[in-house]
Design a protein around this motif. Structure first.
Motif, PDB file in Angstrom:
ATOM      1  N   UNK A 257       0.841  -1.194   0.000  1.00 47.82           N
ATOM      2  CA  UNK A 257       0.000   0.000   0.000  1.00 47.82           C
ATOM      3  C   UNK A 257       0.880   1.248   0.000  1.00 47.82           C
ATOM      4  N   UNK A 258       0.437   2.270  -0.736  1.00 44.53           N
ATOM      5  CA  UNK A 258       1.141   3.550  -0.736  1.00 44.53           C
ATOM      6  C   UNK A 258       0.120   4.662  -0.500  1.00 44.53           C
ATOM      7  N   UNK A 259       0.332   5.436   0.552  1.00 44.05           N
ATOM      8  CA  UNK A 259      -0.557   6.555   0.870  1.00 44.05           C
ATOM      9  C   UNK A 259      -0.026   7.804   0.173  1.00 44.05           C
ATOM     10  N   UNK A 260      -0.894   8.455  -0.616  1.00 46.83           N
ATOM     11  CA  UNK A 260      -0.510   9.705  -1.284  1.00 46.83           C
ATOM     12  C   UNK A 260      -1.417  10.829  -0.798  1.00 46.83           C
ATOM     13  N   UNK A 261      -0.983  12.049  -1.010  1.00 53.92           N
ATOM     14  CA  UNK A 261      -1.774  13.208  -0.579  1.00 53.92           C
ATOM     15  C   UNK A 261      -2.857  13.524  -1.616  1.00 53.92           C
ATOM     16  N   UNK A 262      -3.835  14.314  -1.171  1.00 54.06           N
ATOM     17  CA  UNK A 262      -4.921  14.720  -2.067  1.00 54.06           C
ATOM     18  C   UNK A 262      -4.396  15.513  -3.264  1.00 54.06           C
ATOM     19  N   UNK A 273       8.690   4.494  -3.663  1.00 49.96           N
ATOM     20  CA  UNK A 273       8.237   3.288  -2.962  1.00 49.96           C
ATOM     21  C   UNK A 273       9.440   2.377  -2.736  1.00 49.96           C
ATOM     22  N   UNK A 274       9.439   1.575  -1.636  1.00 58.41           N
ATOM     23  CA  UNK A 274      10.564   0.675  -1.375  1.00 58.41           C
ATOM     24  C   UNK A 274      10.512  -0.566  -2.266  1.00 58.41           C
ATOM     25  N   UNK A 275      11.660  -1.207  -2.451  1.00 55.45           N
ATOM     26  CA  UNK A 275      11.740  -2.468  -3.180  1.00 55.45           C
ATOM     27  C   UNK A 275      12.294  -3.541  -2.246  1.00 55.45           C
ATOM     28  N   UNK A 282      11.154   5.289  -8.046  1.00 54.74           N
ATOM     29  CA  UNK A 282      10.259   6.415  -8.323  1.00 54.74           C
ATOM     30  C   UNK A 282       9.087   5.949  -9.185  1.00 54.74           C
ATOM     31  N   UNK A 283       7.891   6.348  -8.769  1.00 53.25           N
ATOM     32  CA  UNK A 283       6.673   5.938  -9.472  1.00 53.25           C
ATOM     33  C   UNK A 283       5.870   7.193  -9.809  1.00 53.25           C
ATOM     34  N   UNK A 295      -0.997   0.434  -9.220  1.00 50.96           N
ATOM     35  CA  UNK A 295       0.102   0.778 -10.126  1.00 50.96           C
ATOM     36  C   UNK A 295       1.067  -0.402 -10.126  1.00 50.96           C
ATOM     37  N   UNK A 296       1.425  -0.910 -11.290  1.00 55.80           N
ATOM     38  CA  UNK A 296       2.280  -2.090 -11.395  1.00 55.80           C
ATOM     39  C   UNK A 296       3.665  -1.720 -11.901  1.00 55.80           C
ATOM     40  N   UNK A 297       4.694  -2.219 -11.172  1.00 53.60           N
ATOM     41  CA  UNK A 297       6.078  -2.069 -11.617  1.00 53.60           C
ATOM     42  C   UNK A 297       6.573  -3.459 -12.044  1.00 53.60           C
TER      43      UNK A 297
END
Length: 360
Positions: A257-262, A273-275, A282-283, A295-297
């Motif tokens: 999960x990645x929390x982003x701002x509005x 995001x960590x690997x 960077x995404x 989002x898929x890496x």
């Protein structure tokens, strides 16, 4: 894997207050099913040994009393010593050995769980593990006695080494002297005459990249040491993956999960995001990204056979619990521009005064 206390009553299918006659009856019934002369299945031979193990503990008052005490206290350490003795004793009965020097025999295998982090299992690592295994007693060099053995004739078999017993009515090794015909009066105080002791052992193993949950790693000849010069058993390590604080493994993919701002959700932007390697990737977040989007890496998931699964990012939009007055005013302004109605506006001191004056 740590030794577990066997339930000999359950193995024979009798209650814990069963009489000797009930134990013998249950034993005879099971022997007719699992005796190697009757049942050619290789698994039956192992079952036959276990049945004999249970029988020769429960039919003997002294051994049964010792076992019941171990069982009631759930004393795994004591049971490990007890098991070593009883298995060697049953083995001597089944093989019909009498006082002769035993042939070299391979040691028993050891089975353990191997807890690994997702990084250790996925990327591979060297792991140091510590465990206990049976080895020759260092004080008596596996002989079970220090110096010259002081012996007396076995009172149970009168020195014959054999007694007629059991359902087949033919001579078997004496259960008291284990077929030797004599009893040692001065057993080694370190190993209690067994010739073997439990020692702590430490080894390093290599975990290959892409190791999966439940996979078993075999380490040859790192089990219990052999008997009378025989080869050691093998060590089997069953992999257990620890819960990860960031990633969840699903097949070959890693989810997070990645929390982003509005603002980032609305306007788009770049986040990190960590690997699995501990680095940051960077995404780019597309403008207008909704909560719950993914989002898929490619190629940043779990390793396997020279390849990699995907890293799948689940987007969440963070809502701040506490904001400054300046931030509040800006958000209220934005709400007005968007035509939002019913927005709660926090009144300041002067607003409350004006409100009271209007009421008058």
């Amino acid at each position: 894997m740590a030794t577990q206390i066997k339930d000999y009553y359950e193995i024979l299918g009798v209650s814990r207050d069963a009489t000797k006659e009930e134990i013998k009856k249950a034993y005879r019934k099971l022997v007719r099913i699992y005796h190697p002369d009757i049942n050619p299945d290789p698994k039956a031979a192992e079952k036959f040994k276990e049945i004999n193990e249970a029988y020769h503990v429960l039919v003997d008052d002294e051994r049964r009393s010792e076992y019941d005490a171990i069982l009631s206290r759930n004393d795994v350490g004591k049971f490990r010593d007890f098991l070593e003795y009883i298995q060697e004793f049953v083995e001597s009965i089944i093989q019909g050995e009498k006082g002769k020097k035993r042939r070299p025999r391979k040691g028993q295998d050891i089975k353990m769980k191997l807890p690994l982090t997702l990084e250790e299992a996925g990327l591979g690592c060297e792991k140091e593990i510590t465990y206990n295994r049976w080895a020759d007693c260092p004080d008596c060099e596996g002989m079970g006695v220090r110096g010259e053995a002081e012996t007396v004739v076995c009172h149970a078999c009168n020195g014959e080494g054999r007694r007629v017993s059991g359902i087949f009515n033919f001579p078997r090794p004496c259960s008291v002297c284990k077929g030797k015909g004599f009893i040692i009066k001065n057993p080694c105080p370190t190993c209690y005459g067994r010739g073997r002791v439990s020692v702590q052992h430490r080894i390093k193993i290599t975990v290959p990249p892409g190791t999966e949950e439940g996979e078993v790693l075999k380490v040859p000849e790192k089990g219990h040491l052999g008997y009378f010069g025989g080869k050691p058993g093998d060590l089997y390590l069953k992999v257990v993956l620890k819960e990860h604080p960031v990633f969840k493994k699903v097949g070959k993919d890693l989810h997070m999960e990645k929390v982003i701002s509005y603002p980032v959700a609305v306007l788009g932007g770049t986040v990190k995001v960590p690997t699995l390697e501990g680095e940051e990737e960077e995404v780019f977040i597309q403008p207008g990204t909704e909560c719950g989007a993914t989002k898929t890496i490619p190629g940043k998931g779990y390793p396997y056979n020279g390849g990699r699964g995907d890293l799948i990012i689940h987007i969440r939009i963070g809502v701040p619990k506490n904001i400054s007055k300046k931030e509040r005013r800006l958000i209220e302004k934005l709400a007005e521009l968007m035509g939002e109605e019913g927005i709660y506006k926090e009144e300041g001191f002067m607003d409350r005064i004006k409100g009271l004056l209007k009421k008058d």
